[in-house]
Every structure is written in structure tokens, then in C-alpha cells.
Enzyme design. Sequence first.
Site, PDB file in Angstrom:
ATOM      1  N   GLU A 256      35.058 -51.758 -19.963  1.00 55.00           N
ATOM      2  CA  GLU A 256      34.795 -50.395 -19.515  1.00 55.00           C
ATOM      3  C   GLU A 256      34.002 -49.630 -20.574  1.00 55.00           C
ATOM      4  O   GLU A 256      33.034 -48.956 -20.286  1.00 55.00           O
ATOM      5  CB  GLU A 256      36.127 -49.707 -19.221  1.00 55.00           C
ATOM      6  CG  GLU A 256      35.978 -48.315 -18.653  1.00 55.00           C
ATOM      7  CD  GLU A 256      37.296 -47.753 -18.107  1.00 55.00           C
ATOM      8  OE1 GLU A 256      38.351 -48.274 -18.493  1.00 55.00           O
ATOM      9  OE2 GLU A 256      37.243 -46.804 -17.327  1.00 55.00           O
ATOM     10  N   GLU A 377      37.893 -38.499 -28.578  1.00 54.47           N
ATOM     11  CA  GLU A 377      38.717 -38.284 -29.781  1.00 54.47           C
ATOM     12  C   GLU A 377      39.443 -39.587 -30.121  1.00 54.47           C
ATOM     13  O   GLU A 377      39.474 -40.018 -31.286  1.00 54.47           O
ATOM     14  CB  GLU A 377      39.753 -37.169 -29.551  1.00 54.47           C
ATOM     15  CG  GLU A 377      39.169 -35.760 -29.427  1.00 54.47           C
ATOM     16  CD  GLU A 377      38.669 -35.447 -28.027  1.00 54.47           C
ATOM     17  OE1 GLU A 377      38.785 -36.316 -27.129  1.00 54.47           O
ATOM     18  OE2 GLU A 377      38.153 -34.329 -27.817  1.00 54.47           O
TER      19      GLU A 377
HETATM   20  C1  LIG Z   1      36.302 -38.613 -14.096  1.00 56.52           C
HETATM   21  C2  LIG Z   1      37.564 -39.311 -14.528  1.00 56.52           C
HETATM   22  C3  LIG Z   1      37.906 -40.508 -13.924  1.00 56.52           C
HETATM   23  C4  LIG Z   1      39.091 -41.170 -14.278  1.00 56.52           C
HETATM   24  N1  LIG Z   1      39.416 -42.321 -13.622  1.00 56.52           N
HETATM   25  C5  LIG Z   1      40.579 -42.959 -13.918  1.00 56.52           C
HETATM   26  C6  LIG Z   1      40.953 -44.138 -13.196  1.00 56.52           C
HETATM   27  O1  LIG Z   1      40.252 -44.592 -12.291  1.00 56.52           O
HETATM   28  N2  LIG Z   1      42.123 -44.724 -13.504  1.00 56.52           N
HETATM   29  C7  LIG Z   1      42.937 -44.242 -14.495  1.00 56.52           C
HETATM   30  O2  LIG Z   1      43.970 -44.861 -14.748  1.00 56.52           O
HETATM   31  N3  LIG Z   1      42.618 -43.119 -15.204  1.00 56.52           N
HETATM   32  C8  LIG Z   1      41.459 -42.464 -14.925  1.00 56.52           C
HETATM   33  N4  LIG Z   1      41.111 -41.311 -15.608  1.00 56.52           N
HETATM   34  C9  LIG Z   1      42.057 -40.741 -16.578  1.00 56.52           C
HETATM   35  C10 LIG Z   1      41.612 -40.878 -18.014  1.00 56.52           C
HETATM   36  O3  LIG Z   1      41.667 -42.204 -18.435  1.00 56.52           O
HETATM   37  C11 LIG Z   1      42.512 -39.954 -18.837  1.00 56.52           C
HETATM   38  O4  LIG Z   1      42.218 -38.625 -18.459  1.00 56.52           O
HETATM   39  C12 LIG Z   1      42.293 -40.113 -20.326  1.00 56.52           C
HETATM   40  O5  LIG Z   1      42.740 -41.376 -20.749  1.00 56.52           O
HETATM   41  C13 LIG Z   1      43.015 -39.010 -21.140  1.00 56.52           C
HETATM   42  O6  LIG Z   1      44.339 -38.931 -20.802  1.00 56.52           O
HETATM   43  P1  LIG Z   1      45.006 -37.523 -20.413  1.00 56.52           P
HETATM   44  O7  LIG Z   1      44.169 -36.917 -19.310  1.00 56.52           O
HETATM   45  O8  LIG Z   1      46.451 -37.784 -20.129  1.00 56.52           O
HETATM   46  O9  LIG Z   1      44.841 -36.583 -21.678  1.00 56.52           O
HETATM   47  P2  LIG Z   1      45.770 -36.523 -22.974  1.00 56.52           P
HETATM   48  O10 LIG Z   1      46.092 -37.898 -23.430  1.00 56.52           O
HETATM   49  O11 LIG Z   1      46.907 -35.598 -22.675  1.00 56.52           O
HETATM   50  O12 LIG Z   1      44.792 -35.854 -24.023  1.00 56.52           O
HETATM   51  C14 LIG Z   1      44.508 -34.450 -24.048  1.00 56.52           C
HETATM   52  C15 LIG Z   1      43.585 -34.185 -25.237  1.00 56.52           C
HETATM   53  O13 LIG Z   1      44.258 -34.497 -26.474  1.00 56.52           O
HETATM   54  C16 LIG Z   1      43.504 -35.450 -27.224  1.00 56.52           C
HETATM   55  N5  LIG Z   1      44.382 -36.405 -27.916  1.00 56.52           N
HETATM   56  C17 LIG Z   1      45.481 -37.007 -27.399  1.00 56.52           C
HETATM   57  N6  LIG Z   1      46.026 -37.838 -28.314  1.00 56.52           N
HETATM   58  C18 LIG Z   1      45.253 -37.751 -29.435  1.00 56.52           C
HETATM   59  C19 LIG Z   1      45.290 -38.379 -30.721  1.00 56.52           C
HETATM   60  N7  LIG Z   1      46.218 -39.269 -31.047  1.00 56.52           N
HETATM   61  N8  LIG Z   1      44.313 -38.054 -31.617  1.00 56.52           N
HETATM   62  C20 LIG Z   1      43.340 -37.152 -31.319  1.00 56.52           C
HETATM   63  N9  LIG Z   1      43.265 -36.534 -30.104  1.00 56.52           N
HETATM   64  C21 LIG Z   1      44.200 -36.824 -29.178  1.00 56.52           C
HETATM   65  C22 LIG Z   1      42.658 -36.188 -26.181  1.00 56.52           C
HETATM   66  O14 LIG Z   1      41.530 -36.775 -26.763  1.00 56.52           O
HETATM   67  C23 LIG Z   1      42.316 -35.048 -25.215  1.00 56.52           C
HETATM   68  O15 LIG Z   1      41.225 -34.298 -25.685  1.00 56.52           O
HETATM   69  C24 LIG Z   1      39.935 -40.634 -15.281  1.00 56.52           C
HETATM   70  C25 LIG Z   1      39.583 -39.409 -15.899  1.00 56.52           C
HETATM   71  C26 LIG Z   1      38.422 -38.750 -15.525  1.00 56.52           C
HETATM   72  C27 LIG Z   1      38.096 -37.448 -16.190  1.00 56.52           C
END
Ligand SMILES: Cc1cc2nc3c(=O)[nH]c(=O)nc-3n(C[C@H](O)[C@H](O)[C@H](O)COP(=O)(O)OP(=O)(O)OC[C@H]3O[C@@H](n4cnc5c(N)ncnc54)[C@H](O)[C@@H]3O)c2cc1C
Length: 393
Positions: A256, A377
Site C-alpha cells: 500500500e 506522522e
Molecule cells: C480516505 C481514507 C480512506 C481510508 N480507507 C481505509 C480502508 O479502506 N480500510 C481501513 O481499515 N482504514 C481506512 N482508513 C483509515 C486510516 O487507515 C486511518 O484513518 C489511519 O490509520 C489513522 O487512524 P485514526 O483515524 O484512528 O487516527 P488516530 O490514530 O487517532 O490519529 C490521530 C492523529 O494522531 C496522530 N498520531 C497518533 N499516534 C501517533 C504517534 N504515535 N506519533 C505521532 N502521531 C501520532 C496521527 O498521525 C493523526 O494525525 C482510511 C482513511 C481515509 C482518510
Amino acid sequence: MDLTWSESEEAFRAEARAWLAQALPAWRDRHGGRPLSGDTAEGFAQHLDWERTLFDAGWAVVSWPVEHGGRGASRWEWLVFEEEYHAAGAPPRVTQNGIFLLAPTVFAFGTPEQQAHVLRRMARGDDRWCQGWSEPDAGSDLASLTSRARRDDERGGWVLEGRKTWTTRGAFCTHLFGLFRSEPGSERHRGLTYLMVPLGLDGVTVRGFGRLDGDEGFAEVTFDGAFLPDDSLPGGPVLGEVGAGWSVAMATTSSERGLTLRSPGRFTATAARLVDLYRQRRDEGRDLDPGLRDRVTQGWMEAEAYRLQTLQTVTDDAEGRPAGAASSFVKIWWSELDVALHETALDILGPDAELDGPWSKGWQFALSGPIYAGTNEIQRNIAAERVLGLPRR
Ligand SMILES: Cc1cc2nc3c(=O)[nH]c(=O)nc-3n(C[C@H](O)[C@H](O)[C@H](O)COP(=O)(O)OP(=O)(O)OC[C@H]3O[C@@H](n4cnc5c(N)ncnc54)[C@H](O)[C@@H]3O)c2cc1C
């Protein structure tokens, strides 16, 4: 690295270009000239119609072996095809999570029976796959996922519980691949199993929901005691070993972030359109900020640089050097480049940028690039620790 295309690669390019030139307009005409977004139910169906056209003509999965529906093309030919595909303005692939993410993992970990069943059906668009990684409390910290798969030997299968979210196009798909905790009491990366799940099972609920750009492209998938039989697909629903799902999933995420999800053709085509836009506005005598010319040039150069980097990756792959953690850099690169190209276009257009115009829509989607496939990040953390060897905080 030799950057000259061979005669057969040039012939391949000419063949792809000629086919796209006649097939694309015909497909667009079938849908009134301007097809809908593939992230709506109706638009998804239209795009699937295009994917079938691609498959029937042998262009759906060019680099796959012929027995699985491909044409056995090399990785370089695949890149050539991608360049032609995007330059022609062909639509995004709505089956991409299957063909670009699951498929490389099935090639690497699937049994011959699984490969024979899953790949061809996926390439034809008969089965549409979505990716079930994220959960409400497990996004960046994927190892904290809690969806469970309990073994039921009496009935011969798995009982699934839990919730996946942000599942791209889940509401329009037939199958989901994802990680489930299969060893009760296991923690973090251990005791997870990679399962391939038909979404039509009793006890599976798929609820579509909207994105920032208004398209209903996301879904939440709930498993409420759903029974997944061992014979739900030939070779069984487990990809790789039971309990070893994490390493199988890492192969998927590396595809990916690395080569397959965003081929450079996408960005070189966007950069070329950006240059055209700039020239057109300049020739119309518009008052353009002099800094815009530099930004257009910079965007075009970066797209070219990304293309060269990808050719290097393909060369490394052919010579047996794995991309590994370096794919984290690549993901940061293409996602930030995409935002920059679109922002430059919007600045050139100024007040003429329509909210639902191609550049605005493209920009809204580009904004999600630094989030999906692992946020930038997190990718920067991985690059710092595993590639640069910086200390963990
Ligand atoms: C257009 C789109 C398509 C997607 N499609 C899929 C899909 O098909 N299947 C699927 O399973 N998921 C999918 N996702 C989900 C995506 O993988 C997650 O949104 C992503 O992994 C971040 O997880 P979260 O949204 O829970 O954010 P969080 O993990 O809650 O993060 C919130 C913020 O905190 C930061 N952060 C968190 N932990 C740390 C750290 N240790 N150090 C520094 N910064 C940190 C993150 O970088 C982010 O800016 C999709 C997302 C989008 C936007």
C-alpha cells in the site's frame, strides 16, 4: 539503471495508448459523457462496467500471470501501462483495494487453491474487496485491534465479533479482508489471523457513511456472531498461518505504501495537467503571481523525481532488494506531492475554482493522502527509527 525503454516496451506503450484512445470515449459515451464518482453507489456500478471492459480486453491486471487473468507483463511494462492510463484521463480503479493490496498478499501467502479462486474473480470485478484494518479505537495503533475470530471446530469455521471502520467503498463491496484476534488473551501483534470474509454472511452489517467531499465512500462493518465457514472459499478463508496475521498484513501495508497503490503515472499526469492549466491562464493574459511559475515547475520536477525513484524501486525488486521500511518515505512523498500539485492549481484558478470542479474535488481527496495507508506522522516515526536509526522516544 538504464532509462531507455526497449522496443517491446515501446510497442506495449503504443498498444495500450491505442486501446485506451478508442475504449475510453466509448465507455464515457455509455454513461452520458461524464461518469459519476466511483465513491457513490451508482458511480461505483459505472466504474465496474469500465473494469469489466478492461478485463475483457486483457488490461485489468497486466502484470499478473495469464492464468489469473493478466498478461504476464513485467513490472516496467506495468509502469508504462499506468503512465498511459493516467495520461489518458482514465477513471480511478474502484477495485484497487483488491487488485493492488490484497492480490500481492495472495500471491505471496495464498495456497494455489486460494489463488485460483480469489484472483481471477477479483480481476473480473465479480468479487469486490475492501480493507478491514481500522477500528474505532485502532487506527494508527493497529495492534490494539479488538475484533475477534473464535474457532468453532464443531461447525468447521470461525465466529466473528467486532467492528471495522473507515472501510473504503465497503458499502459497494462483496468481500472484506482484515485482521482478527484469534487467540483469546493475546496482546498486540501476536495471536492475530488474516481472514477473507464474504460480506453477505448472517451477522455482518455494513453501514455506508459520507466523506468530507460528500461522496458516501466509507463504511462501518459490524460482526455480530457472524459464522465464517471453512469452505466459504476454496482453500479456506485464512490467508497465511492462523495466529501469524500480523506479518501477512505487513506485506499488504508495504504494498500500500510502496509501489502498487500510487504509481507515478498518476502524479506525472496531474503535473502535466497543472502545466497546461498554467500555460492556458498565462496565454489568456491573466495576472498570475510570479511565484506560481516556480511552484508549477517544482511540482512537475517532483513528479518526475518520484517516477525515477519508482523505476529504481522496480530495479531493486527485480534484483532482489526489498523496499522494506523505505516504503514509508515513498508514502510521505506521494501524498504530500499530491496536495502540493492541487493547491498550486487552486491558487492559479483563484476565485474560478469551482467547489465541485475537477481540481477542487482532487484537492479534497488529496487531503486524505497524508492520513490513509498510515498517517504521515506515523510514517515519519517509522522512517526515523527503522531507516535512519534515530533513538525511540
Ligand atoms: C480516505 C481514507 C480512506 C481510508 N480507507 C481505509 C480502508 O479502506 N480500510 C481501513 O481499515 N482504514 C481506512 N482508513 C483509515 C486510516 O487507515 C486511518 O484513518 C489511519 O490509520 C489513522 O487512524 P485514526 O483515524 O484512528 O487516527 P488516530 O490514530 O487517532 O490519529 C490521530 C492523529 O494522531 C496522530 N498520531 C497518533 N499516534 C501517533 C504517534 N504515535 N506519533 C505521532 N502521531 C501520532 C496521527 O498521525 C493523526 O494525525 C482510511 C482513511 C481515509 C482518510
